[in-house]
Design a protein around this motif. Structure first.
Motif, PDB file in Angstrom:
ATOM      1  N   PHE A  15      33.589  49.223  25.654  1.00  0.00           N
ATOM      2  CA  PHE A  15      32.564  48.754  24.820  1.00  0.00           C
ATOM      3  C   PHE A  15      32.886  48.117  23.588  1.00  0.00           C
ATOM      4  O   PHE A  15      32.048  47.297  23.259  1.00  0.00           O
ATOM      5  CB  PHE A  15      31.522  50.070  24.835  1.00  0.00           C
ATOM      6  N   ILE A  16      33.794  48.666  22.799  1.00  0.00           N
ATOM      7  CA  ILE A  16      34.255  47.942  21.584  1.00  0.00           C
ATOM      8  C   ILE A  16      34.644  46.507  21.887  1.00  0.00           C
ATOM      9  O   ILE A  16      34.108  45.342  21.302  1.00  0.00           O
ATOM     10  CB  ILE A  16      35.081  48.735  20.874  1.00  0.00           C
ATOM     11  N   ASN A  17      35.509  46.384  23.067  1.00  0.00           N
ATOM     12  CA  ASN A  17      35.914  45.043  23.617  1.00  0.00           C
ATOM     13  C   ASN A  17      35.066  44.233  24.093  1.00  0.00           C
ATOM     14  O   ASN A  17      35.116  43.092  23.986  1.00  0.00           O
ATOM     15  CB  ASN A  17      37.160  45.339  24.434  1.00  0.00           C
ATOM     16  N   ALA A  18      33.975  44.789  24.594  1.00  0.00           N
ATOM     17  CA  ALA A  18      32.700  44.061  25.271  1.00  0.00           C
ATOM     18  C   ALA A  18      32.069  43.436  24.103  1.00  0.00           C
ATOM     19  O   ALA A  18      31.836  42.119  24.436  1.00  0.00           O
ATOM     20  CB  ALA A  18      31.834  44.958  26.097  1.00  0.00           C
ATOM     21  N   PHE A  19      31.729  43.963  23.033  1.00  0.00           N
ATOM     22  CA  PHE A  19      31.354  43.257  22.057  1.00  0.00           C
ATOM     23  C   PHE A  19      31.927  42.307  21.259  1.00  0.00           C
ATOM     24  O   PHE A  19      31.509  41.116  21.086  1.00  0.00           O
ATOM     25  CB  PHE A  19      30.781  44.522  20.948  1.00  0.00           C
ATOM     26  N   ILE A  20      33.302  42.676  21.187  1.00  0.00           N
ATOM     27  CA  ILE A  20      34.333  41.569  20.632  1.00  0.00           C
ATOM     28  C   ILE A  20      34.490  40.317  21.533  1.00  0.00           C
ATOM     29  O   ILE A  20      34.144  39.137  20.924  1.00  0.00           O
ATOM     30  CB  ILE A  20      35.391  42.199  20.424  1.00  0.00           C
ATOM     31  N   ALA A  74      48.385  44.879  33.238  1.00  0.00           N
ATOM     32  CA  ALA A  74      48.423  44.215  34.492  1.00  0.00           C
ATOM     33  C   ALA A  74      46.983  44.426  35.115  1.00  0.00           C
ATOM     34  O   ALA A  74      46.343  43.515  35.775  1.00  0.00           O
ATOM     35  CB  ALA A  74      49.284  44.584  35.513  1.00  0.00           C
ATOM     36  N   TRP A  75      46.456  45.435  35.037  1.00  0.00           N
ATOM     37  CA  TRP A  75      45.208  45.964  35.569  1.00  0.00           C
ATOM     38  C   TRP A  75      44.272  45.267  34.796  1.00  0.00           C
ATOM     39  O   TRP A  75      43.181  44.614  35.681  1.00  0.00           O
ATOM     40  CB  TRP A  75      45.114  47.549  35.648  1.00  0.00           C
ATOM     41  N   GLY A  76      43.995  45.312  33.642  1.00  0.00           N
ATOM     42  CA  GLY A  76      43.176  44.486  32.741  1.00  0.00           C
ATOM     43  C   GLY A  76      43.209  43.200  32.986  1.00  0.00           C
ATOM     44  O   GLY A  76      41.873  42.561  33.304  1.00  0.00           O
ATOM     45  N   ALA A  97      43.279  42.991  28.528  1.00  0.00           N
ATOM     46  CA  ALA A  97      44.471  43.801  28.304  1.00  0.00           C
ATOM     47  C   ALA A  97      44.510  45.138  27.554  1.00  0.00           C
ATOM     48  O   ALA A  97      45.004  46.215  28.110  1.00  0.00           O
ATOM     49  CB  ALA A  97      45.648  42.945  27.828  1.00  0.00           C
ATOM     50  N   VAL A  98      43.471  45.134  26.453  1.00  0.00           N
ATOM     51  CA  VAL A  98      43.369  46.265  25.624  1.00  0.00           C
ATOM     52  C   VAL A  98      42.608  47.364  26.361  1.00  0.00           C
ATOM     53  O   VAL A  98      43.098  48.408  26.302  1.00  0.00           O
ATOM     54  CB  VAL A  98      42.775  45.923  24.406  1.00  0.00           C
ATOM     55  N   TYR A 153      39.457  32.021  25.633  1.00  0.00           N
ATOM     56  CA  TYR A 153      40.262  32.559  26.822  1.00  0.00           C
ATOM     57  C   TYR A 153      41.063  33.351  26.218  1.00  0.00           C
ATOM     58  O   TYR A 153      41.381  34.582  27.024  1.00  0.00           O
ATOM     59  CB  TYR A 153      40.931  31.328  27.460  1.00  0.00           C
ATOM     60  N   LEU A 154      41.854  33.294  25.394  1.00  0.00           N
ATOM     61  CA  LEU A 154      42.916  34.038  24.628  1.00  0.00           C
ATOM     62  C   LEU A 154      42.060  35.357  24.413  1.00  0.00           C
ATOM     63  O   LEU A 154      42.546  36.613  24.759  1.00  0.00           O
ATOM     64  CB  LEU A 154      43.699  33.547  23.357  1.00  0.00           C
ATOM     65  N   LYS A 155      40.915  35.245  23.623  1.00  0.00           N
ATOM     66  CA  LYS A 155      40.247  36.732  23.231  1.00  0.00           C
ATOM     67  C   LYS A 155      39.805  37.409  24.378  1.00  0.00           C
ATOM     68  O   LYS A 155      40.135  38.531  24.664  1.00  0.00           O
ATOM     69  CB  LYS A 155      39.047  36.032  22.457  1.00  0.00           C
ATOM     70  N   GLN A 156      39.396  36.834  25.682  1.00  0.00           N
ATOM     71  CA  GLN A 156      38.995  37.301  27.053  1.00  0.00           C
ATOM     72  C   GLN A 156      40.263  38.140  27.268  1.00  0.00           C
ATOM     73  O   GLN A 156      40.243  39.398  27.881  1.00  0.00           O
ATOM     74  CB  GLN A 156      38.757  36.155  27.986  1.00  0.00           C
ATOM     75  N   LEU A 157      41.495  37.406  27.409  1.00  0.00           N
ATOM     76  CA  LEU A 157      42.771  38.177  27.978  1.00  0.00           C
ATOM     77  C   LEU A 157      43.100  39.274  27.233  1.00  0.00           C
ATOM     78  O   LEU A 157      43.611  40.365  27.629  1.00  0.00           O
ATOM     79  CB  LEU A 157      43.681  37.088  27.993  1.00  0.00           C
TER      80      LEU A 157
END
Length: 138
Positions: A84-89, A13-15, A48-49, A40-44
């Motif tokens: 940071f891992i997710n920011a690159f992804i 929810a926070w993410g 969430a992660v 968009y799905l990748k962003q969500l």
């Protein structure tokens, strides 16, 4: 298990909430945002992660053997590494990886984390005050 699931869903929810707020800010500043459904799905999912990575490690605060500083370091370390891992992804950093953007992102994440941490600290300080007052009155 109930706490684990609760914190997981709270993290999601926070993410996702922060993701929506960021996209809202970007849409106002740039006028429009264009994403394919997959983007968009990748962003969500990445949001969430990251939310989960900041919410789940809060279990560390239940360990009374560690100092508050170590608990905070572990909690934020897990959250920042995952961010940071997710920011690159997710492509939250530009393709050229401008160092100014990375430093700005680090500073924003640190500031946001400490703002959230500060409000939780105020909340729990107030709760402790209420408990102490009840003990004093009885």
């Amino acid at each position: 298990m109930k706490k684990f699931l609760g914190r997981t869903f709270l993290g999601i929810a926070w993410g996702c909430t922060i993701n929506c707020l960021v996209m809202l800010i970007i849409s106002f500043s740039e006028g429009k945002i264009y994403f394919t459904a997959n983007e968009y799905l990748k962003q969500l999912i990445c949001s969430a992660v990251v939310g989960i990575a900041f919410a789940l490690p809060t279990f560390i605060y239940e360990n009374e053997k560690l100092s508050q500083g170590i608990k905070c370091l572990i909690h934020l370390g897990i959250g920042f590494i995952t961010y940071f891992i997710n920011a690159f992804i997710a492509g939250w950093f530009p393709v050229g990886l401008d160092i100014k953007i990375v430093i700005g992102s680090v500073l924003i994440m640190i500031a946001l984390s400490f703002i959230i941490y500060f409000f939780f600290w105020l909340y729990y300080k107030n709760e402790a005050k209420k408990i102490n007052q009840k003990i004093k009155n009885h």
